[in-house]
Design an enzyme around this catalytic site. Structure first.
Site, PDB file in Angstrom:
ATOM      1  N   HIS A  95       0.855  -1.193   0.000  1.00  0.00           N
ATOM      2  CA  HIS A  95       0.000   0.000   0.000  1.00  0.00           C
ATOM      3  C   HIS A  95       0.893   1.246   0.000  1.00  0.00           C
ATOM      4  O   HIS A  95       1.994   1.225   0.553  1.00  0.00           O
ATOM      5  CB  HIS A  95      -0.910  -0.012   1.230  1.00  0.00           C
ATOM      6  CG  HIS A  95      -1.952   1.057   1.182  1.00  0.00           C
ATOM      7  ND1 HIS A  95      -1.692   2.353   1.577  1.00  0.00           N
ATOM      8  CD2 HIS A  95      -3.231   1.044   0.745  1.00  0.00           C
ATOM      9  CE1 HIS A  95      -2.778   3.080   1.392  1.00  0.00           C
ATOM     10  NE2 HIS A  95      -3.735   2.307   0.891  1.00  0.00           N
ATOM     11  N   GLU A 167      -4.043   2.487  -7.260  1.00  0.00           N
ATOM     12  CA  GLU A 167      -4.431   3.600  -6.385  1.00  0.00           C
ATOM     13  C   GLU A 167      -3.535   4.802  -6.670  1.00  0.00           C
ATOM     14  O   GLU A 167      -2.388   4.840  -6.190  1.00  0.00           O
ATOM     15  CB  GLU A 167      -4.282   3.219  -4.915  1.00  0.00           C
ATOM     16  CG  GLU A 167      -5.137   2.057  -4.473  1.00  0.00           C
ATOM     17  CD  GLU A 167      -5.370   2.071  -2.959  1.00  0.00           C
ATOM     18  OE1 GLU A 167      -6.534   2.224  -2.565  1.00  0.00           O
ATOM     19  OE2 GLU A 167      -4.410   1.959  -2.185  1.00  0.00           O
TER      20      GLU A 167
HETATM   21  P1  13P Z   1      -9.651   6.381   0.439  1.00  0.00           P
HETATM   22  O1  13P Z   1     -10.822   5.602  -0.090  1.00  0.00           O
HETATM   23  O2  13P Z   1      -9.883   6.932   1.823  1.00  0.00           O
HETATM   24  O3  13P Z   1      -9.179   7.407  -0.536  1.00  0.00           O
HETATM   25  O4  13P Z   1      -8.447   5.338   0.640  1.00  0.00           O
HETATM   26  C1  13P Z   1      -8.098   4.500  -0.417  1.00  0.00           C
HETATM   27  C2  13P Z   1      -7.108   3.529   0.057  1.00  0.00           C
HETATM   28  O5  13P Z   1      -5.984   3.885   0.368  1.00  0.00           O
HETATM   29  C3  13P Z   1      -7.523   2.137   0.178  1.00  0.00           C
HETATM   30  O6  13P Z   1      -6.429   1.312   0.366  1.00  0.00           O
END
Ligand code: 13P
Length: 255
Positions: A95, A167
């Site tokens: 992550h 992400e």
């Molecule tokens: P948010 O949905 O709060 O932007 O976070 C995304 C995330 O990092 C999930 O791993």
């Protein structure tokens, strides 16, 4: 309809009591005829209690990290087998919080993904460009490089699954997702990278590609209707039961 993955990352937001409360609210209002795969990733300390509540396994459990060695003198670390012992089937790896605050690099992420797969946990490997990489026009390159380095030399066998979570780092927690068409483009880039590494049949059979970053029930459908987006990784919105259940309902409503 394709199987949709809705994965909650609770990060370091909830202790045991609050995790149990939130999990109970999710399972007691869980929609019937649910074709989605819903995975909840609480903090390590809450996993056992949450697992005890999860008798019917309607929701799957995941951890937020794991160590790459299988056992040994590694003070403070948690192994894949330990996670499986308390009901985990999934584990988030790499992550952006881990990359940023704990200096996890592509090599570490590669080792973790390899060990998770070996132990039959489903790795959810996170990739994403920074704002600077985007500004400098290196977005696609950054993602291809992260995916390639994480996966090279890891060949999924049988029905082993690997989830890649795209992400974009700069939208996480911002309340402002990128638009779904741009996410779809990045998913195509990831898909092509996996096809180049393993071929199309392994891509189809063993990989899922999901989006994360400021997902809410209001916008989730625009993402899930894209042909190459198999699900979402949800942070902030997964901490609010009605919002998270709303995301699941939106996914179910897609024909
Ligand atoms: P948010 O949905 O709060 O932007 O976070 C995304 C995330 O990092 C999930 O791993």
């Amino acid at each position: 309809m394709k199987k949709t993955y809705i994965i909650a990352n609770w990060k370091m937001q909830l202790g045991v009591e609050k995790s149990v409360e939130l999990f109970s609210q999710i399972v007691s209002n869980f929609p019937e005829k649910n074709k989605t795969e819903v995975v909840v990733c609480p903090a390590y300390t809450s996993l056992q209690k949450v697992n005890e509540l999860n008798k019917d396994k309607i929701v799957k459990l995941g951890a937020q990290d794991v160590f790459w060695e299988e056992s040994g003198a590694y003070t403070g670390e948690i192994s894949c087998e330990m996670l499986k012992e308390i009901g985990c089937e999934y584990v988030i790896i790499g992550h952006s919080d881990r990359r940023k605050y704990f200096k996890e690099d592509d090599e570490i992420i590669h080792h973790k993904a390899k060990t998770a797969l070996k132990c039959s946990l489903v790795p959810i490997v996170c990739v994403g460009e920074t704002f600077q990489e985007r500004q400098e026009g290196r977005k696609d390159y950054a993602i291809i490089s992260q995916v390639t380095k994480a996966l090279s030399g890891i060949k999924p066998v049988g029905n082993n699954k690997i989830i890649i979570a795209y992400e974009p780092v700069w939208v996480i927690g911002s309340g402002q997702a990128i638009n779904a068409e741009e996410a779809e483009h990045m998913h195509q880039v990831i898909r092509q990278t996996i096809v180049d590494l393993f071929g199309v049949s392994i891509m189809e059979k063993n990989f899922k590609i999901i989006y994360g970053g400021s997902i809410s029930k209001k916008i989730v459908k625009t993402f899930l209707i894209q042909p190459n987006i198999d699900g979402v990784l949800v942070g902030g919105a997964s901490l609010k039961p009605q919002e998270f259940l709303g995301i699941i309902e939106e996914a179910i409503s897609i024909k």
